[in-house]
Design a protein around this motif. Structure first.
Motif, PDB file in Angstrom:
ATOM      1  N   ASN A 124       0.845  -1.011   0.010  1.00  0.00           N
ATOM      2  CA  ASN A 124       0.059  -0.028  -0.045  1.00  0.00           C
ATOM      3  C   ASN A 124       0.923   1.278  -0.087  1.00  0.00           C
ATOM      4  O   ASN A 124       0.183   2.337  -0.284  1.00  0.00           O
ATOM      5  CB  ASN A 124      -1.005   0.034   1.034  1.00  0.00           C
ATOM      6  CG  ASN A 124      -0.479  -0.038   2.554  1.00  0.00           C
ATOM      7  OD1 ASN A 124       0.787   0.469   2.924  1.00  0.00           O
ATOM      8  ND2 ASN A 124      -1.311  -0.449   3.526  1.00  0.00           N
ATOM      9  N   HIS A 177      -0.470   2.260   6.757  1.00  0.00           N
ATOM     10  CA  HIS A 177      -0.378   2.851   5.357  1.00  0.00           C
ATOM     11  C   HIS A 177       0.679   3.804   5.620  1.00  0.00           C
ATOM     12  O   HIS A 177       0.921   4.480   6.744  1.00  0.00           O
ATOM     13  CB  HIS A 177      -1.884   3.368   5.088  1.00  0.00           C
ATOM     14  CG  HIS A 177      -2.636   2.386   4.778  1.00  0.00           C
ATOM     15  ND1 HIS A 177      -3.464   1.355   5.414  1.00  0.00           N
ATOM     16  CD2 HIS A 177      -3.218   1.907   3.335  1.00  0.00           C
ATOM     17  CE1 HIS A 177      -4.298   0.748   4.661  1.00  0.00           C
ATOM     18  NE2 HIS A 177      -4.041   0.736   3.454  1.00  0.00           N
ATOM     19  N   ASP A 178       1.209   4.156   4.502  1.00  0.00           N
ATOM     20  CA  ASP A 178       1.686   5.481   4.348  1.00  0.00           C
ATOM     21  C   ASP A 178       2.948   5.684   5.149  1.00  0.00           C
ATOM     22  O   ASP A 178       3.034   6.113   6.346  1.00  0.00           O
ATOM     23  CB  ASP A 178       1.055   6.874   4.693  1.00  0.00           C
ATOM     24  CG  ASP A 178       1.721   8.063   4.409  1.00  0.00           C
ATOM     25  OD1 ASP A 178       2.224   8.259   3.291  1.00  0.00           O
ATOM     26  OD2 ASP A 178       1.375   9.049   4.948  1.00  0.00           O
ATOM     27  N   ASN A 228      -3.064   2.110  11.297  1.00  0.00           N
ATOM     28  CA  ASN A 228      -4.587   2.161  11.301  1.00  0.00           C
ATOM     29  C   ASN A 228      -5.040   1.535  12.861  1.00  0.00           C
ATOM     30  O   ASN A 228      -5.948   1.679  13.301  1.00  0.00           O
ATOM     31  CB  ASN A 228      -5.139   1.184  10.064  1.00  0.00           C
ATOM     32  CG  ASN A 228      -4.896   1.946   8.934  1.00  0.00           C
ATOM     33  OD1 ASN A 228      -3.842   1.606   8.238  1.00  0.00           O
ATOM     34  ND2 ASN A 228      -5.708   2.840   8.477  1.00  0.00           N
ATOM     35  N   GLU A 254      -6.787   2.413   4.321  1.00  0.00           N
ATOM     36  CA  GLU A 254      -6.473   3.793   3.835  1.00  0.00           C
ATOM     37  C   GLU A 254      -5.720   4.600   4.873  1.00  0.00           C
ATOM     38  O   GLU A 254      -5.181   4.231   6.005  1.00  0.00           O
ATOM     39  CB  GLU A 254      -7.080   4.221   3.080  1.00  0.00           C
ATOM     40  CG  GLU A 254      -7.704   3.116   1.754  1.00  0.00           C
ATOM     41  CD  GLU A 254      -8.897   3.795   0.860  1.00  0.00           C
ATOM     42  OE1 GLU A 254      -8.708   4.717   0.657  1.00  0.00           O
ATOM     43  OE2 GLU A 254      -9.526   2.860   0.359  1.00  0.00           O
ATOM     44  N   THR A 258      -9.232   8.558   5.919  1.00  0.00           N
ATOM     45  CA  THR A 258     -10.057   8.176   4.683  1.00  0.00           C
ATOM     46  C   THR A 258     -11.494   7.874   4.991  1.00  0.00           C
ATOM     47  O   THR A 258     -12.672   8.203   4.368  1.00  0.00           O
ATOM     48  CB  THR A 258      -9.370   7.051   3.846  1.00  0.00           C
ATOM     49  OG1 THR A 258      -7.837   7.602   3.818  1.00  0.00           O
ATOM     50  CG2 THR A 258      -9.930   7.039   2.475  1.00  0.00           C
TER      51      THR A 258
END
Length: 191
Positions: free
Chosen positions: A56, A105-106, A120, A162, A178
């Protein structure tokens, strides 16, 4: 037999569209002898493992430091809660860590020894356990901390999938929540 297996691959593509580098992520784990990070009993024939890794985020490294080289890449694999630092030029995993983040994520490079990870923070039922958060991993100290936890809690920031964050030059953080359709900019206290 109609079964699908998602084979996540990283690629470097020129501006003209030419593929300069291509490598399946599962092969990277096997080549580096770290397939033990995969779930126990995984199999290509198990329907539940069709998206085993779930790539991701790929964060390229643009500046060399004591901990990485220019053109290394940080890779986030959501379904196994793994972040790794990969050197395509040698096909070597330089560093990897599973957790304390879950379903993250990220990944962002903050400076020459720290990265930020949007966590998350999911429990075993795939629900947010309290709040999402941005964790900082410090390579110098080999520790993880959460300087924005109070802000995430104050603003009830929680997204089961996300999500991303960006730490700004003044120390504020930009957060995309998100699943709730919110974008926030806040300081560490959540203002």
């Amino acid at each position: 037999d109609g079964k699908i297996f998602v084979e996540d691959t990283i690629e470097k593509i020129s501006q003209e569209g030419e593929i300069l580098f291509s490598k399946p992520l599962l092969q990277i784990l096997i080549d580096n002898k770290i397939e033990h990070v995969l779930p126990h009993g995984w199999s290509l024939t198990n329907e539940r493992n069709y998206d085993l890794l779930h790539l991701n985020d790929i964060q390229p490294v643009f500046h060399e430091s004591e901990y990485w080289e220019k053109n290394d890449v940080f890779i986030s694999l959501k379904h196994i809660s793994l972040v790794l630092l990969y050197r395509p030029s040698t096909n070597k995993v330089i560093w990897y860590k599973q957790g304390p983040w879950t379903q993250q994520h990220d990944v962002d490079v903050i400076n020459d020894h720290q990265i930020a990870i949007f966590d998350n923070n999911l429990n075993k039922f795939l629900q947010v356990d309290g709040y999402s958060e941005t964790l900082i991993y410090d390579f110098e100290k080999d520790e993880t901390f959460s300087p924005y936890r109070d802000g995430y809690k104050k603003n009830n920031i929680r997204t089961a999938g996300e999500g991303l964050s960006e730490i700004l030059e003044n120390g504020d953080i930009f957060v995309e929540e998100t699943y709730s359709g919110r974008i926030l900019r806040m300081d560490k206290m959540g203002n």
